[in-house]
Write a protein that holds these residues in place. Structure first.
Motif, PDB file in Angstrom:
ATOM      1  N   UNK A 191      22.885  83.977  87.445  1.00 46.56           N
ATOM      2  CA  UNK A 191      23.487  85.041  86.638  1.00 46.56           C
ATOM      3  C   UNK A 191      22.564  85.464  85.499  1.00 46.56           C
ATOM      4  N   UNK A 192      21.934  84.487  84.843  1.00 46.35           N
ATOM      5  CA  UNK A 192      21.003  84.815  83.761  1.00 46.35           C
ATOM      6  C   UNK A 192      19.813  85.601  84.299  1.00 46.35           C
ATOM      7  N   UNK A 193      19.329  85.206  85.463  1.00 46.95           N
ATOM      8  CA  UNK A 193      18.215  85.936  86.075  1.00 46.95           C
ATOM      9  C   UNK A 193      18.615  87.377  86.378  1.00 46.95           C
ATOM     10  N   UNK A 194      19.801  87.574  86.913  1.00 49.55           N
ATOM     11  CA  UNK A 194      20.267  88.925  87.207  1.00 49.55           C
ATOM     12  C   UNK A 194      20.380  89.763  85.937  1.00 49.55           C
ATOM     13  N   UNK A 195      20.772  89.143  84.825  1.00 49.32           N
ATOM     14  CA  UNK A 195      20.808  89.867  83.550  1.00 49.32           C
ATOM     15  C   UNK A 195      19.399  90.292  83.136  1.00 49.32           C
ATOM     16  N   UNK A 196      18.413  89.435  83.369  1.00 47.46           N
ATOM     17  CA  UNK A 196      17.031  89.775  83.031  1.00 47.46           C
ATOM     18  C   UNK A 196      16.528  90.924  83.897  1.00 47.46           C
ATOM     19  N   UNK A 197      16.905  90.919  85.159  1.00 46.78           N
ATOM     20  CA  UNK A 197      16.517  92.001  86.062  1.00 46.78           C
ATOM     21  C   UNK A 197      17.095  93.330  85.571  1.00 46.78           C
ATOM     22  N   UNK A 198      18.378  93.304  85.208  1.00 45.78           N
ATOM     23  CA  UNK A 198      19.025  94.523  84.740  1.00 45.78           C
ATOM     24  C   UNK A 198      18.402  95.017  83.435  1.00 45.78           C
TER      25      UNK A 198
END
Length: 301
Positions: free
Chosen positions: A145-152
């Motif tokens: 989830x944290x990685x997906x936030x970084x992608x966004x």
């Protein structure tokens, strides 16, 4: 005697009362136990497994000397042994400097820097071990989830952009001009490099510590644009930013990948004092990807 007889009678009444309550509790607890047992099982089932990794590597020891020499030209001052041996000591510039973190069990990092007559290069590797404090969410899920936030936040598309065939430079916020800096008049001794079209003075060759980049076909916009990457960890992306504002020009490459519950960030920057020498995007991206691939393999071992 009467007091004794009274006490005996009172004790008998108390025993009967306790027995009555006990029987009542037994008859009712059977149903309660039947109801509570499934609840306890579901609570255990809701507890997520621990993260894939319990510790982090020593950050300044994760990047090999050969990789550092390639990514940081000039950092060693050209002091490689002439006999081809490895030497007894590592140049101080390649030892790296650990970043300051509040919890070395959760996050560690290391940075390096090299300087030449034409500018400088900077390298940072950062490791973050994600821990979930929600028993229903595993450490790996929390890291995802944290990685997906970084992608966004970085604005990375869900899939690599289509190759439209027109070579362009990656995004370059911070300047209203085109990402190509104005070349200005050329001195007679300057020559053009096929890959960037920017001037590279021949008089500087061999003096600055910066290697001459071999000619290569121009990469397309899709090949160099910020995009997700395959084959590095569980998920990865690369971002590329060229900044020409200010006294110099620099290109910043950021590559982030996730493996299990660890998020690794590689930041690789090249600064140039001469705006006619734009840092080569393809070269910097390739070196960052090579390093990230090696780091990901170390986690798999």
């Amino acid at each position: 005697m009467q007091r004794r007889g009274y006490a005996t009678g009172a004790a008998l009444v108390a025993v009967l009362a306790v027995g009555s309550v006990g029987c009542t509790g037994d008859s009712g607890s059977g149903g309660a136990a039947a109801d509570s047992k499934p609840g306890s099982v579901s609570a255990e089932a809701a507890t997520a497994p621990p993260g894939t990794y319990r510790d982090l590597p020593e950050p300044c020891g994760t990047v090999g000397l050969d990789v550092l020499r390639a990514m940081l030209p000039g950092a060693g001052g050209g002091d490689a042994p002439e006999d081809g041996g490895e030497g007894d000591e590592t140049p101080a510039a390649y030892e790296g400097e650990r970043t300051v973190t509040y919890d070395n069990d959760r996050r560690v990092g290391c940075r390096w820097k090299s300087s030449t007559g034409l500018g400088s290069r900077h390298l940072l590797v950062d490791f973050e071990r994600v821990v979930s404090y929600d028993p229903a969410v595993s450490d790996d899920e929390r890291a995802e989830r944290l990685y997906e936030d970084m992608v966004a936040e970085a604005g990375i598309p869900a899939s690599p952009p289509a190759n439209e065939g027109a070579p362009e430079s990656p995004k370059s916020p911070g300047t209203a001009e085109s990402s190509r800096a104005p070349e200005g008049p050329k001195a007679p001794e300057e020559s053009e490099t096929p890959e960037t079209g920017t001037a590279r003075p021949e008089a500087d060759a061999g003096k600055t510590g910066e290697p001459d980049v071999p000619a290569r076909p121009s990469a397309s916009a899709a090949e160099l644009a910020p995009r997700p990457l395959d084959g590095i960890g569980d998920a990865a992306y690369i971002d590329d930013e060229l900044v020409t504002a200010g006294s110099g020009v620099h290109r910043d490459i950021t590559l982030v990948f996730r493996t299990g519950n660890v998020i690794v960030t590689v930041e690789y920057e090249q600064w140039a004092t001469d705006k006619r020498r734009l840092p080569d995007s393809a070269e910097l991206q390739q070196k960052a990807r090579t390093l990230a691939g090696q780091l990901a393999e170390e986690f798999d071992d």
